[in-house]
Design an enzyme around this catalytic site. Structure first.
Site, mmCIF file in Angstrom:
data_model
loop_
_atom_site.group_PDB
_atom_site.id
_atom_site.type_symbol
_atom_site.label_atom_id
_atom_site.label_comp_id
_atom_site.label_asym_id
_atom_site.label_seq_id
_atom_site.Cartn_x
_atom_site.Cartn_y
_atom_site.Cartn_z
ATOM 1 C CE LYS A 22 12.311 39.340 -17.226
ATOM 2 N NZ LYS A 22 11.898 40.090 -18.431
ATOM 3 C CG ASN A 23 7.900 39.135 -17.868
ATOM 4 O OD1 ASN A 23 8.938 39.797 -17.898
ATOM 5 N ND2 ASN A 23 7.698 38.086 -18.656
ATOM 6 C CB CYS A 125 15.015 41.700 -29.256
ATOM 7 S SG CYS A 125 13.647 40.570 -29.091
ATOM 8 N NE ARG A 130 9.618 40.658 -27.927
ATOM 9 C CZ ARG A 130 10.035 40.423 -26.700
ATOM 10 N NH1 ARG A 130 11.282 40.082 -26.476
ATOM 11 N NH2 ARG A 130 9.219 40.523 -25.682
ATOM 12 C CG ASP A 325 8.751 34.381 -21.325
ATOM 13 O OD1 ASP A 325 9.133 34.538 -22.497
ATOM 14 O OD2 ASP A 325 8.345 35.308 -20.602
ATOM 15 N NE ARG A 422 17.301 41.897 -20.256
ATOM 16 C CZ ARG A 422 16.605 42.021 -21.367
ATOM 17 N NH1 ARG A 422 17.102 41.608 -22.510
ATOM 18 N NH2 ARG A 422 15.416 42.569 -21.361
HETATM 19 C C1 UD1 Z 1 5.843 39.751 -22.796
HETATM 20 C C2 UD1 Z 1 6.875 39.261 -21.823
HETATM 21 C C3 UD1 Z 1 7.779 38.229 -22.491
HETATM 22 C C4 UD1 Z 1 6.936 37.110 -23.094
HETATM 23 C C5 UD1 Z 1 5.841 37.668 -23.982
HETATM 24 C C6 UD1 Z 1 4.867 36.608 -24.481
HETATM 25 C C7 UD1 Z 1 7.222 41.165 -20.390
HETATM 26 C C8 UD1 Z 1 8.112 42.263 -19.926
HETATM 27 N N1 UD1 Z 1 7.674 40.383 -21.379
HETATM 28 O O1 UD1 Z 1 6.530 40.386 -23.869
HETATM 29 O O2 UD1 Z 1 8.670 37.708 -21.508
HETATM 30 O O3 UD1 Z 1 7.759 36.256 -23.854
HETATM 31 O O4 UD1 Z 1 5.066 38.652 -23.263
HETATM 32 O O5 UD1 Z 1 4.299 35.937 -23.400
HETATM 33 O O6 UD1 Z 1 6.141 40.966 -19.852
HETATM 34 N N2 UD1 Z 1 3.168 41.747 -31.276
HETATM 35 C C9 UD1 Z 1 2.837 42.450 -32.429
HETATM 36 N N3 UD1 Z 1 2.510 43.766 -32.310
HETATM 37 C C10 UD1 Z 1 2.490 44.422 -31.108
HETATM 38 C C11 UD1 Z 1 2.830 43.700 -29.942
HETATM 39 C C12 UD1 Z 1 3.160 42.358 -30.054
HETATM 40 O O7 UD1 Z 1 2.829 41.890 -33.515
HETATM 41 O O8 UD1 Z 1 2.171 45.627 -31.071
HETATM 42 C C13 UD1 Z 1 3.533 40.319 -31.387
HETATM 43 C C14 UD1 Z 1 4.931 39.999 -30.883
HETATM 44 O O9 UD1 Z 1 5.908 40.210 -31.885
HETATM 45 C C15 UD1 Z 1 4.797 38.543 -30.515
HETATM 46 C C16 UD1 Z 1 3.354 38.464 -29.979
HETATM 47 O O10 UD1 Z 1 2.686 39.598 -30.497
HETATM 48 O O11 UD1 Z 1 4.896 37.743 -31.654
HETATM 49 C C17 UD1 Z 1 3.251 38.479 -28.464
HETATM 50 O O12 UD1 Z 1 4.040 39.521 -27.948
HETATM 51 P P1 UD1 Z 1 3.694 40.268 -26.581
HETATM 52 O O13 UD1 Z 1 2.711 39.461 -25.811
HETATM 53 O O14 UD1 Z 1 3.361 41.674 -26.880
HETATM 54 O O15 UD1 Z 1 5.103 40.228 -25.834
HETATM 55 P P2 UD1 Z 1 5.732 41.307 -24.896
HETATM 56 O O16 UD1 Z 1 4.660 42.038 -24.162
HETATM 57 O O17 UD1 Z 1 6.755 42.088 -25.645
#
Ligand code: UD1
Length: 443
Positions: A22-23, A125, A130, A325, A422
């Protein structure tokens, strides 16, 4: 609303086909916005999140068509052809983005191709706030002008994006993917430092290169992208889902069973294999995937050795560390282990929502800050878990309750199954195919 009923206590034995990730699929779908030619994606999982993303892309003007079934039947992953000939709208509306945070991945491609985008802020969420600040700062470093207006990210780069260096202050999968896609069409060289190394990021980079991008350093934490004038179409197969595979590995372990995960890639599961190995669960590559067996240390089922799951400490970390995850699933396993375990969540601040639900099933867990102390109820003479009606707030939390239900005595009803839909394709079918007593109760 659908529910899932499980009657626990049966060891899983058999084979489970692992779906496309999915990711990986979600960013790959958004990559179709970078070209006016057709992108064919194979091995896409049948999931609610994939349907949400295709809905969003159609709304931007992408034509989508089923490009034929995978040989061997309809359950082997769908093949979609996406053609974003004309982008008719550069707006990603709140109504879609709020359903799925990964929608924010259209920002980079739209901005790079059209010079503008208006994408709703995803908001918080269940597992935390996030934010998307790193996506925004990164695109600004490539020359984008970005402002926040009425809950929307409004981005402009009328003359196109330019080269530059982005140093991510912390590892972010989504920010790396957004920047990677945007950088493919920038003028000059883009360097992404402290980039996420998740295999799904590598899958996206490989697909972009197949579309004519020039990305080097794939798999490492520094990516070099030489911008090109345009990308072309490609035909690309999504990599197998390592999180789904590991979830079923834990299902085998928690029931004391033996399952072969067909199509699973052991090279993307090393941290999980190491953790499960310490817990007395072996993962070994086979010709078709990965074989999981509980209690192999004593010589397997015929060896009469130790067949209990042992307690271990786990801390989540960006890849190649132990994935956040899988934290909830690991906690369910530790609830059935033979001693005390510490589980620390370092990525998301509010990802222990499964704890009170697992406790309803008899789990003994104390949370202090980002660490959960789990006193296992398995092992010789352990009381085990018992079935209960439970409810979850996010995808991985829900599946941890299914895992606990497979091991618990009696009946477990998992409510809010839409969370599972999902991210887990035909979960009850895959588990019942290995002997689990599990069924969906349709409302
Ligand atoms: C992706 C995955 C999700 C997984 C996560 C971490 C997808 C669709 N989802 O989510 O399943 O749990 O990686 O492996 O691929 N953060 C910030 N600022 C930003 C972006 C992120 O502070 O601009 C923080 C987030 O709140 C979190 C951390 O960075 O604490 C990691 O998040 P991130 O790796 O970005 O997760 P996603 O890409 O949303």
């Amino acid at each position: 609303m659908d529910k899932i009923r499980i009657r626990g206590g049966r060891p899983l034995e058999g084979r489970i086909a692992i779906s496309g990730a999915k990711n990986a699929a979600l960013p790959l779908l958004t990559a179709s916005l970078l070209t006016d030619e057709a992108l064919v994606l194979r091995n896409l999982p049948h999931l609610a999140d994939i349907a949400t993303m295709t809905h969003l892309l159609a709304q931007h003007g992408t034509d989508l068509s089923m490009a034929g079934a995978h040989p061997g039947g309809g359950h082997m992953g769908q093949v979609l052809e996406l053609r974003a000939g004309d982008i008719t709208s550069t707006e990603a509306p709140y109504d879609i983005v709020r359903k799925m945070r990964a929608s924010v991945l259209v920002l980079g491609p739209l901005l790079a191709r059209c010079g503008q985008a208006r994408v709703s802020l995803p908001g918080g969420c269940a597992i935390g706030t996030r934010p998307v600040d790193m996506h925004i700062r990164g695109l600004e470093a490539l020359g984008a002008e970005i402002e926040l207006d009425d809950g929307y990210i409004v981005a402009r780069a009328p003359g196109g994006l330019r080269g530059g260096t982005v140093v991510f202050p912390r590892v972010s999968v989504g920010a790396t993917e957004n920047l990677l896609m945007a950088a493919t069409l920038a003028k000059g060289e883009v360097v992404l430092e402290n980039a996420a190394r998740e295999p799904e990021v590598g899958d996206l980079a490989n697909c972009l290169n197949a579309m004519g991008a020039r990305i080097e350093g794939i798999g490492g934490d520094t990516l070099h992208i030489q911008g090109v004038d345009r990308l072309h179409g490609a035909d690309y197969a999504v990599l197998p889902d390592r999180i789904e595979a590991a979830t079923y590995a834990i299902a085998a372990a928690i029931t004391g069973g033996k399952v072969e995960l067909l199509g699973a890639q052991s090279s993307t599961m090393e941290a999980v294999a190491a953790a499960l190995g310490q817990a007395n669960v072996s993962l070994r590559p086979t010709e078709c995937g990965v074989m999981v067996e509980c209690g192999n240390s004593g010589g397997g089922s015929s060896g009469g050795g130790d067949r209990w799951v042992h307690s271990i400490d786990v801390s989540t970390a960006p890849y190649p560390g132990f994935p956040t995850d899988l934290q909830a699933q690991m906690m369910a396993l530790m609830a059935m282990a033979d001693g005390a375990s510490m589980i620390t969540e370092t990525i998301f601040e509010n990802r222990f929502q499964h704890v009170p639900e697992l406790m309803r099933m008899g789990a003994d867990i104390t949370v202090k800050g980002a660490t959960a102390m789990v006193r296992g109820r398995g092992g010789p003479g352990g009381p085990g878990l018992h079935g209960a009606p439970v409810m979850a707030t996010d995808l991985r939390a829900s599946v941890s309750l299914v895992l606990a239900g497979l091991a618990a005595e009696g009946e477990t009803i998992v409510n809010r199954v839409y969370h599972l839909d999902r991210g887990y394709e035909r979960l009850e079918e895959k588990l019942s195919g290995c002997g689990a007593d599990i069924e969906r109760l349709t409302a």
